[in-house]
Each structure stands twice: as C-alpha cells, then as structure tokens.
Design a protein around this motif. Sequence first.
Motif, PDB file in Angstrom:
ATOM      1  N   GLY A 230       0.814  -1.203   0.000  1.00 41.04           N
ATOM      2  CA  GLY A 230       0.000   0.000   0.000  1.00 41.04           C
ATOM      3  C   GLY A 230       0.851   1.258   0.000  1.00 41.04           C
ATOM      4  N   ASN A 231       0.373   2.291  -0.660  1.00 39.83           N
ATOM      5  CA  ASN A 231       1.078   3.568  -0.651  1.00 39.83           C
ATOM      6  C   ASN A 231       1.032   4.182   0.744  1.00 39.83           C
ATOM      7  OD1 ASN A 231       1.629   3.330  -3.375  1.00 39.83           O
ATOM      8  ND2 ASN A 231      -0.180   4.503  -3.990  1.00 39.83           N
ATOM      9  N   VAL A 232       2.008   5.009   1.054  1.00 42.67           N
ATOM     10  CA  VAL A 232       2.029   5.699   2.343  1.00 42.67           C
ATOM     11  C   VAL A 232       0.939   6.765   2.382  1.00 42.67           C
ATOM     12  CG1 VAL A 232       3.411   7.086   3.925  1.00 42.67           C
ATOM     13  CG2 VAL A 232       4.497   5.272   2.596  1.00 42.67           C
ATOM     14  N   MET A 233       0.781   7.501   1.269  1.00 47.38           N
ATOM     15  CA  MET A 233      -0.185   8.586   1.178  1.00 47.38           C
ATOM     16  C   MET A 233      -1.108   8.334  -0.009  1.00 47.38           C
ATOM     17  SD  MET A 233       1.134  10.501   3.642  1.00 47.38           S
ATOM     18  CE  MET A 233       0.275  12.074   3.500  1.00 47.38           C
ATOM     19  N   THR A 234      -2.289   8.944   0.018  1.00 45.91           N
ATOM     20  CA  THR A 234      -3.097   8.973  -1.183  1.00 45.91           C
ATOM     21  C   THR A 234      -2.428   9.916  -2.182  1.00 45.91           C
ATOM     22  OG1 THR A 234      -4.487  10.759  -0.320  1.00 45.91           O
ATOM     23  CG2 THR A 234      -5.219   8.487   0.083  1.00 45.91           C
ATOM     24  N   GLN A 235      -2.850   9.856  -3.435  1.00 40.05           N
ATOM     25  CA  GLN A 235      -2.160  10.599  -4.480  1.00 40.05           C
ATOM     26  C   GLN A 235      -3.059  11.650  -5.107  1.00 40.05           C
ATOM     27  OE1 GLN A 235      -0.304   8.130  -7.429  1.00 40.05           O
ATOM     28  NE2 GLN A 235       0.308   9.857  -8.701  1.00 40.05           N
ATOM     29  N   GLU A 236      -2.594  12.871  -5.094  1.00 38.58           N
ATOM     30  CA  GLU A 236      -3.339  13.960  -5.728  1.00 38.58           C
ATOM     31  C   GLU A 236      -3.542  13.665  -7.209  1.00 38.58           C
ATOM     32  OE1 GLU A 236      -2.968  18.802  -6.446  1.00 38.58           O
ATOM     33  OE2 GLU A 236      -1.191  17.595  -6.024  1.00 38.58           O
ATOM     34  N   GLY A 237      -4.742  13.906  -7.698  1.00 37.40           N
ATOM     35  CA  GLY A 237      -5.033  13.697  -9.101  1.00 37.40           C
ATOM     36  C   GLY A 237      -5.247  12.259  -9.482  1.00 37.40           C
ATOM     37  N   GLU A 238      -5.361  11.385  -8.478  1.00 38.64           N
ATOM     38  CA  GLU A 238      -5.563   9.967  -8.796  1.00 38.64           C
ATOM     39  C   GLU A 238      -6.386   9.243  -7.740  1.00 38.64           C
ATOM     40  OE1 GLU A 238      -2.816   6.247 -10.402  1.00 38.64           O
ATOM     41  OE2 GLU A 238      -2.298   8.324 -10.870  1.00 38.64           O
ATOM     42  N   THR A 239      -5.999   9.329  -6.467  1.00 31.42           N
ATOM     43  CA  THR A 239      -6.684   8.525  -5.444  1.00 31.42           C
ATOM     44  C   THR A 239      -7.067   9.343  -4.210  1.00 31.42           C
ATOM     45  OG1 THR A 239      -4.538   7.826  -4.540  1.00 31.42           O
ATOM     46  CG2 THR A 239      -5.590   6.362  -6.149  1.00 31.42           C
ATOM     47  N   GLU A 240      -7.390  10.611  -4.374  1.00 33.40           N
ATOM     48  CA  GLU A 240      -7.825  11.405  -3.218  1.00 33.40           C
ATOM     49  C   GLU A 240      -9.032  10.737  -2.559  1.00 33.40           C
ATOM     50  OE1 GLU A 240      -7.541  12.677  -6.317  1.00 33.40           O
ATOM     51  OE2 GLU A 240      -6.847  14.756  -6.290  1.00 33.40           O
ATOM     52  N   GLY A 241      -8.975  10.606  -1.237  1.00 31.67           N
ATOM     53  CA  GLY A 241     -10.081  10.035  -0.493  1.00 31.67           C
ATOM     54  C   GLY A 241     -10.151   8.515  -0.496  1.00 31.67           C
ATOM     55  N   TYR A 242      -9.213   7.853  -1.125  1.00 31.60           N
ATOM     56  CA  TYR A 242      -9.217   6.390  -1.187  1.00 31.60           C
ATOM     57  C   TYR A 242      -8.680   5.788   0.112  1.00 31.60           C
ATOM     58  CZ  TYR A 242     -10.212   5.674  -6.186  1.00 31.60           C
ATOM     59  OH  TYR A 242     -10.809   5.608  -7.418  1.00 31.60           O
ATOM     60  N   THR A 243      -9.313   4.723   0.557  1.00 29.95           N
ATOM     61  CA  THR A 243      -8.806   3.916   1.659  1.00 29.95           C
ATOM     62  C   THR A 243      -8.006   2.745   1.085  1.00 29.95           C
ATOM     63  OG1 THR A 243     -10.723   2.458   1.695  1.00 29.95           O
ATOM     64  CG2 THR A 243     -10.852   4.484   3.018  1.00 29.95           C
ATOM     65  N   ALA A 244      -7.411   1.960   1.970  1.00 28.34           N
ATOM     66  CA  ALA A 244      -6.697   0.768   1.512  1.00 28.34           C
ATOM     67  C   ALA A 244      -7.643  -0.167   0.774  1.00 28.34           C
ATOM     68  CB  ALA A 244      -6.062   0.052   2.710  1.00 28.34           C
ATOM     69  N   ALA A 245      -8.856  -0.326   1.292  1.00 28.12           N
ATOM     70  CA  ALA A 245      -9.833  -1.206   0.636  1.00 28.12           C
ATOM     71  C   ALA A 245     -10.213  -0.679  -0.744  1.00 28.12           C
ATOM     72  CB  ALA A 245     -11.076  -1.369   1.505  1.00 28.12           C
ATOM     73  N   ASP A 246     -10.294   0.639  -0.907  1.00 25.86           N
ATOM     74  CA  ASP A 246     -10.596   1.212  -2.217  1.00 25.86           C
ATOM     75  C   ASP A 246      -9.510   0.850  -3.232  1.00 25.86           C
ATOM     76  OD1 ASP A 246     -12.999   2.470  -1.483  1.00 25.86           O
ATOM     77  OD2 ASP A 246     -11.940   4.246  -0.765  1.00 25.86           O
ATOM     78  N   HIS A 247      -8.262   0.919  -2.810  1.00 28.55           N
ATOM     79  CA  HIS A 247      -7.154   0.536  -3.685  1.00 28.55           C
ATOM     80  C   HIS A 247      -7.284  -0.933  -4.098  1.00 28.55           C
ATOM     81  CE1 HIS A 247      -5.306   4.281  -2.233  1.00 28.55           C
ATOM     82  NE2 HIS A 247      -4.358   4.126  -3.145  1.00 28.55           N
ATOM     83  N   ILE A 248      -7.511  -1.792  -3.105  1.00 28.63           N
ATOM     84  CA  ILE A 248      -7.595  -3.226  -3.370  1.00 28.63           C
ATOM     85  C   ILE A 248      -8.773  -3.537  -4.283  1.00 28.63           C
ATOM     86  CG2 ILE A 248      -8.010  -5.480  -2.282  1.00 28.63           C
ATOM     87  CD1 ILE A 248      -6.527  -4.268   0.214  1.00 28.63           C
ATOM     88  N   ARG A 249      -9.911  -2.914  -4.013  1.00 25.70           N
ATOM     89  CA  ARG A 249     -11.106  -3.155  -4.826  1.00 25.70           C
ATOM     90  C   ARG A 249     -10.849  -2.768  -6.283  1.00 25.70           C
ATOM     91  NH1 ARG A 249     -14.029  -0.310  -2.034  1.00 25.70           N
ATOM     92  NH2 ARG A 249     -14.726  -1.903  -0.567  1.00 25.70           N
ATOM     93  N   ALA A 250     -10.179  -1.641  -6.512  1.00 19.82           N
ATOM     94  CA  ALA A 250      -9.884  -1.217  -7.881  1.00 19.82           C
ATOM     95  C   ALA A 250      -8.975  -2.223  -8.584  1.00 19.82           C
ATOM     96  CB  ALA A 250      -9.233   0.169  -7.864  1.00 19.82           C
ATOM     97  N   ILE A 251      -7.988  -2.745  -7.875  1.00 22.29           N
ATOM     98  CA  ILE A 251      -7.095  -3.735  -8.476  1.00 22.29           C
ATOM     99  C   ILE A 251      -7.869  -4.992  -8.846  1.00 22.29           C
ATOM    100  CG2 ILE A 251      -5.127  -5.265  -8.041  1.00 22.29           C
ATOM    101  CD1 ILE A 251      -3.949  -3.013  -6.302  1.00 22.29           C
TER     102      ILE A 251
END
Length: 343
Positions: A230-251
């Motif tokens: 997992g990333n340390v921070m969310t990323q401006e212009g790509e994943t603002e407001g994303y949680t760890a589960a949001d990242h996993i769900r997208a993958i």
Amino acid sequence: MNEKTAGRPSGRGGPRIVAIGGGTGLSTMLRGLKSCTENVTAIVTVADDGGGSGVLRQELGMLPPGDIRNCMEALANAEPLMRQLMHYRFTEGSLAGQSFGNLFLAALNGISPSFDVAVARMSQVLAITGRVLPVTTSDVRLEAEFVNGARVVGESKIFYCKKREDCRIRRVRLLPERPPALPQALEAIAGADLILLGPGSLYTSIIPNLLVDGIADAIAASGALKVYIGNVMTQEGETEGYTAADHIRAIFQHSREGLFSLCLVNASPIPPEIRRRYESEGAEPLVWDRMGCEALGVELVSRPVSRVDGELVRHDPQLLAAAVMELLDQRSVRLAGGGYRVE
C-alpha cells in the motif's frame, strides 16, 4: 548467455522475487530488495507518455524508457561515475530535462532487434542485480474513464482530467486492449517465491500491468506469496479520499478477485507539518479500513516502512525490503530443494 536472457537469475542467491509496477515507488523498493536476493525481477509498465519518456516515444517511436531506466539504476552495481552519468539530466537546449540514461537506452533500442533486448544490453552495462523486464513490447496508451462518463487518453493527462472533472476514476484500459505479455515476464511470475504489487500510482503504475494479456492469470495461478504494498499517502489527481480497501477493490475489478491475500501498509508516524503539506494538495495518509479489506479477503499487515525525505514522505528501501522478507519467512516454508511453499 544471450541478450534475451542477460541478467536472468541463476536460481541461487536468495528467493525469487517478482516486483510489478512502475514509477518511483517500484525503483525505491528495488534498492532495498537487491541487498536481500540476487533473484529479483522487476516487471515494469510501458504506458508512460509524459516528460522525457514521452518526448522520446513521440519522436523516435520507441517504448517509454523512464520507469525502466529508474529500475535499472536502482539495481545497478556500476562504477559511481557511470551511475552519475546515467542519472544526469541536461539543463539547456533542445535536450533540457532529458536524462542521459533515457538517451542511452534510446540509442541501444536503435541498434537492437527489440526493446527488451535493448533493456537487457543496458542491464549488462550497469551490471544490475537481477533483471528488469518491460511488461509488454506493444505500443500501448492508457485511457481513463471517470464516473461522470468523461474519458481521456494518455497517462500524463489523467491527473489534469481528474482535477478538472472532480470525480473518481471508474476504470482504466490499455489501447489496444490486452496486448501480449513479454514471455519472460510470465516465466518469472510462474517461478516466483514472492510476488509484490507496488508501491506506486494505482491507476498509472500498477493496474496497467494487470491489463496486459496473461499477467493477472499468471499471478493468480502462481503458488507464490502475493503481497500488495500500500502507498504511504493517497495521491493527488488519482486517489484522493481512497482507503486501503478502495485501492484493493480497484485492483481486483481490473484483474480478478482474490489476486492477493496480503496488503502491507505503513505504520511509521508522519510528522504534522508533513501531513499539513499533503493536505493542502488534497492528499492524506492512507487509511487502513481493516474490516473493508477483510471483506475483500485481504489481511492488512502494518510495519514501519516509511521515512521523511525533505518535504515528502516515502517508503524507506531497507525497511520495506526487511518487512517483505519477514512476511516471506513468516508465511512460507523454505523447501529443502530450493524455493518456498506458502503455508
């Protein structure tokens, strides 16, 4: 040893680790991994179309060299002068902003039968530990579709389009869709003891690899331990407001459910002044929504793996490498004949 197999792991010298991604996150992790094993393979996206890579891609018709060059530099064992030369960026004239390493790889591409052979030849020059492979040698572009229906083609344009549309990305796809994977990449995944996804930009560094034909299937079929970093921070212009589960769900939505069962997240404290700087850009420390991850079949594991670098917080190469090696030792059994088996 022929040029196609230059830098191929020997089967000795540590566990066989495959790291999949792109951008600065992958190269940062490789700097730590090369001290843990000689058998590391980086599989790198080739969807980049911005910066110096984009210029070379447009003018020479080659695949983008930047992410691949960064990974080779991270794994290099060349003399300090050669390392400095590869990292040098021109400051004036028509070459301003372009790195010598990109130009060197472009020259090798011009005299080589294929881009992957050019990468193998540069790997020999830099005496890298392990190997670096483009995920595909097809000329691909990345398209993003947003939840409001807007679309944009070009990896470098996604940031600006997302800021303008002010909504989440629904999906990304490669154009043309499902390009063939480099055979050596599929072979590396099949023979891996440990497969790492990330760290890196979710939609522009990690997911594009999984859209290449055969890559997600090879990961799913592998008996290796599979970990998403997992990333340390969310990323401006790509994943603002994303949680760890949001990242996993997208993958999972872009590949298949259950592609991995472990997610490593950062537990190092982030200084308040650093948090405030990121918050001014709409970014924040990645939230661990443990229950949301468990609902996706993924276990969260937290370790202190970051450090402050100036005004930025980044993964620490040594801490991250130590954490993934600890997971491999804890979750796998080393076999007498070599290799590992997941418990």
